[in-house]
Write a protein that holds these residues in place. Sequence first.
Motif, short mmCIF file in Angstrom:
data_model
loop_
_atom_site.label_atom_id
_atom_site.label_comp_id
_atom_site.label_asym_id
_atom_site.label_seq_id
_atom_site.Cartn_x
_atom_site.Cartn_y
_atom_site.Cartn_z
N LEU A 82 -0.18 -8.09 -0.59
CA LEU A 82 -0.32 -7.64 0.79
C LEU A 82 0.90 -8.07 1.62
CD1 LEU A 82 -4.09 -8.38 1.53
CD2 LEU A 82 -3.06 -6.30 0.65
N SER A 83 1.34 -9.29 1.41
CA SER A 83 2.50 -9.78 2.15
C SER A 83 3.76 -9.00 1.80
CB SER A 83 2.70 -11.27 1.85
OG SER A 83 3.85 -11.76 2.50
N CYS A 84 4.00 -8.79 0.50
CA CYS A 84 5.17 -8.04 0.07
C CYS A 84 5.12 -6.59 0.55
CB CYS A 84 5.29 -8.08 -1.46
SG CYS A 84 5.72 -9.70 -2.13
N PHE A 85 3.93 -6.02 0.51
CA PHE A 85 3.78 -4.63 0.95
C PHE A 85 4.14 -4.48 2.42
CE2 PHE A 85 1.40 -1.13 2.80
CZ PHE A 85 1.65 -0.09 1.93
N LEU A 86 3.61 -5.37 3.27
CA LEU A 86 3.86 -5.27 4.69
C LEU A 86 5.32 -5.54 5.04
CD1 LEU A 86 0.63 -6.94 6.12
CD2 LEU A 86 1.31 -4.54 6.34
N LEU A 87 5.99 -6.33 4.21
CA LEU A 87 7.40 -6.63 4.44
C LEU A 87 8.32 -5.49 4.05
CD1 LEU A 87 7.64 -10.37 3.33
CD2 LEU A 87 8.20 -9.48 5.59
N THR A 88 7.89 -4.68 3.08
CA THR A 88 8.81 -3.69 2.49
C THR A 88 8.38 -2.24 2.66
OG1 THR A 88 7.70 -3.85 0.33
CG2 THR A 88 9.53 -5.36 0.73
N TYR A 89 7.17 -1.98 3.15
CA TYR A 89 6.67 -0.60 3.11
C TYR A 89 7.52 0.36 3.93
CZ TYR A 89 4.67 -0.61 7.83
OH TYR A 89 4.51 -0.63 9.18
N GLN A 90 8.19 -0.13 4.97
CA GLN A 90 8.94 0.78 5.82
C GLN A 90 10.22 1.30 5.16
OE1 GLN A 90 9.16 0.44 10.04
NE2 GLN A 90 7.75 -1.28 10.11
N THR A 91 10.53 0.82 3.97
CA THR A 91 11.66 1.39 3.23
C THR A 91 11.28 2.71 2.58
OG1 THR A 91 11.07 0.14 1.23
CG2 THR A 91 12.61 -0.90 2.76
N PHE A 92 9.98 2.98 2.48
CA PHE A 92 9.55 4.24 1.87
C PHE A 92 8.41 4.93 2.62
CE2 PHE A 92 7.28 0.69 -0.11
CZ PHE A 92 5.96 1.07 0.01
N LEU A 93 7.96 4.33 3.71
CA LEU A 93 6.80 4.88 4.41
C LEU A 93 6.87 4.50 5.88
CD1 LEU A 93 4.04 6.36 3.92
CD2 LEU A 93 3.02 4.09 3.62
N ALA A 94 6.67 5.48 6.75
CA ALA A 94 6.68 5.22 8.18
C ALA A 94 5.37 4.57 8.61
CB ALA A 94 6.90 6.52 8.96
N PRO A 95 5.36 3.70 9.63
CA PRO A 95 4.13 3.04 10.07
C PRO A 95 3.03 4.02 10.44
CG PRO A 95 6.03 1.99 11.06
CD PRO A 95 6.54 3.21 10.36
N GLY A 96 3.40 5.13 11.10
CA GLY A 96 2.39 6.12 11.47
C GLY A 96 1.74 6.76 10.26
N ARG A 97 2.54 7.03 9.23
CA ARG A 97 2.01 7.61 8.00
C ARG A 97 1.09 6.63 7.29
NH1 ARG A 97 -0.35 11.36 5.24
NH2 ARG A 97 0.26 11.49 3.04
N LEU A 98 1.45 5.34 7.29
CA LEU A 98 0.59 4.33 6.68
C LEU A 98 -0.76 4.26 7.38
CD1 LEU A 98 -0.05 1.95 4.82
CD2 LEU A 98 1.20 0.47 6.41
N LEU A 99 -0.74 4.27 8.70
CA LEU A 99 -1.99 4.23 9.45
C LEU A 99 -2.85 5.44 9.14
CD1 LEU A 99 -3.73 2.81 11.55
CD2 LEU A 99 -2.45 4.02 13.34
N ASN A 100 -2.23 6.61 9.01
CA ASN A 100 -2.99 7.82 8.68
C ASN A 100 -3.62 7.72 7.28
OD1 ASN A 100 -2.39 9.05 11.12
ND2 ASN A 100 -0.56 10.05 10.33
N LEU A 101 -2.87 7.19 6.32
CA LEU A 101 -3.41 7.04 4.97
C LEU A 101 -4.58 6.08 4.94
CD1 LEU A 101 -0.10 6.91 2.87
CD2 LEU A 101 -1.78 8.76 2.90
N LEU A 102 -4.51 5.00 5.71
CA LEU A 102 -5.60 4.02 5.74
C LEU A 102 -6.85 4.61 6.37
CD1 LEU A 102 -3.58 0.86 6.86
CD2 LEU A 102 -4.52 1.30 4.58
N THR A 103 -6.68 5.30 7.49
CA THR A 103 -7.85 5.88 8.17
C THR A 103 -8.45 7.03 7.36
OG1 THR A 103 -6.33 7.25 9.49
CG2 THR A 103 -7.08 5.18 10.46
#
Length: 383
Positions: A82-103
């Motif tokens: 979880l820590s690594c994901f939150l630190l690096t996800y923006q290299t391949f995924l925009a925050p808005g897209r991540l929120l949409n995938l979670l919801t």
Amino acid sequence: MDGGGPANRSPVMVTSIRIGEDMVFSEYSKRIHYGNYNGTTQDHSFLDSYEDQKIRSVKAGSVEKLVEYVAPVSDDPDPSYLSCFLLTYQTFLAPGRLLNLLTERYLNLSSSSQYTAEQKLKIQKNLVSFIKLWLDKFPGDFDEHPRYERLNQLKTFAHKHFRDNNREVASTCEQMKKKFLSLRISLSTDLDIDPRDEMSFPTFHLFSLDAVHLAEHLTEQAAGLFCKIVPHECLNYVMNQKSRDRRQQTAPTVCATIDQFNKLSLAVIATVLQSTDQSSVHCANHRGKCLTRWIEVAQHCRVLKNFTSIKAILAGLQSSSLHRMKKTWSQVPSETLELFDELSSLFASDSNSQLSRELLDKEGTAKYSTIERKKYSSVTRQL
């Protein structure tokens, strides 16, 4: 000599790669030794026990699978993942897209026949926990001034779909929005001096403030910029070192701290070299006073644990433009020169700044930018 007994074994790791559906895992077994010796017998090897634990970590995967793995159904979420994901996800995924995938995953669970009712509840619980972690540890991902669309979207979703005990997410979103609005800090700094611009220096007088207040002012600036650093931008900066424009776009908060460092170093050089006195003797005397003042400022920054400004000041003082001025340095008092040598040794870049790192650990100085920016009345004085 028998070295194969249990007491003489060392942990064993067997690494393997497992390819799952759209994911690649690294798996290894680690032998854990549990010593049960209670001090009542000399031969205690039979009291020792061993356990082989299988540890699995994610190496790669599709975007959808990586997001899905933050809330697995079979296991509890891996904190390191979880820590690594939150630190690096923006290299391949925009925050808005991540929120949409979670919801979307949260909503799709209700109509899914893939999981049992108990499994659905567990996944939803893990999703909510991940969102709370995201809000708590990476609030900068939601700082979208002035509209704050992600916070508004999450607040509405939490009110509508989260269970009663998880609706605190909605109140957290509202609190964060108010905090962003009230604590909005511009990345521009008060010490807006460009040493390459001659016309900018008449507005800056090195002796207009005493060394203590100047050090406090620099510390206020450094703290403000440090608290604005977004963790994932550090990775973006490293990945885009060859492109200055790209660095400015993907790591603006990191670039701001670097620009301020360079600006202060150049200001040190310029304030020393700038002299209106034509006499070489008086010019060296004036420049010697400037050197003394900057060394005093560096020492006060040391007291304030402002290592960034110290290194910037030392970088200016150690530059070839100033270091070669023998007559000027001869005007600096001997005790001040000793202090300068001490600071130079302490903050040298040898061995990856080992001495300053050890000092940082020894004094327990905060190393994370999650602290809130505090404003002290004594530091708000302007140059």
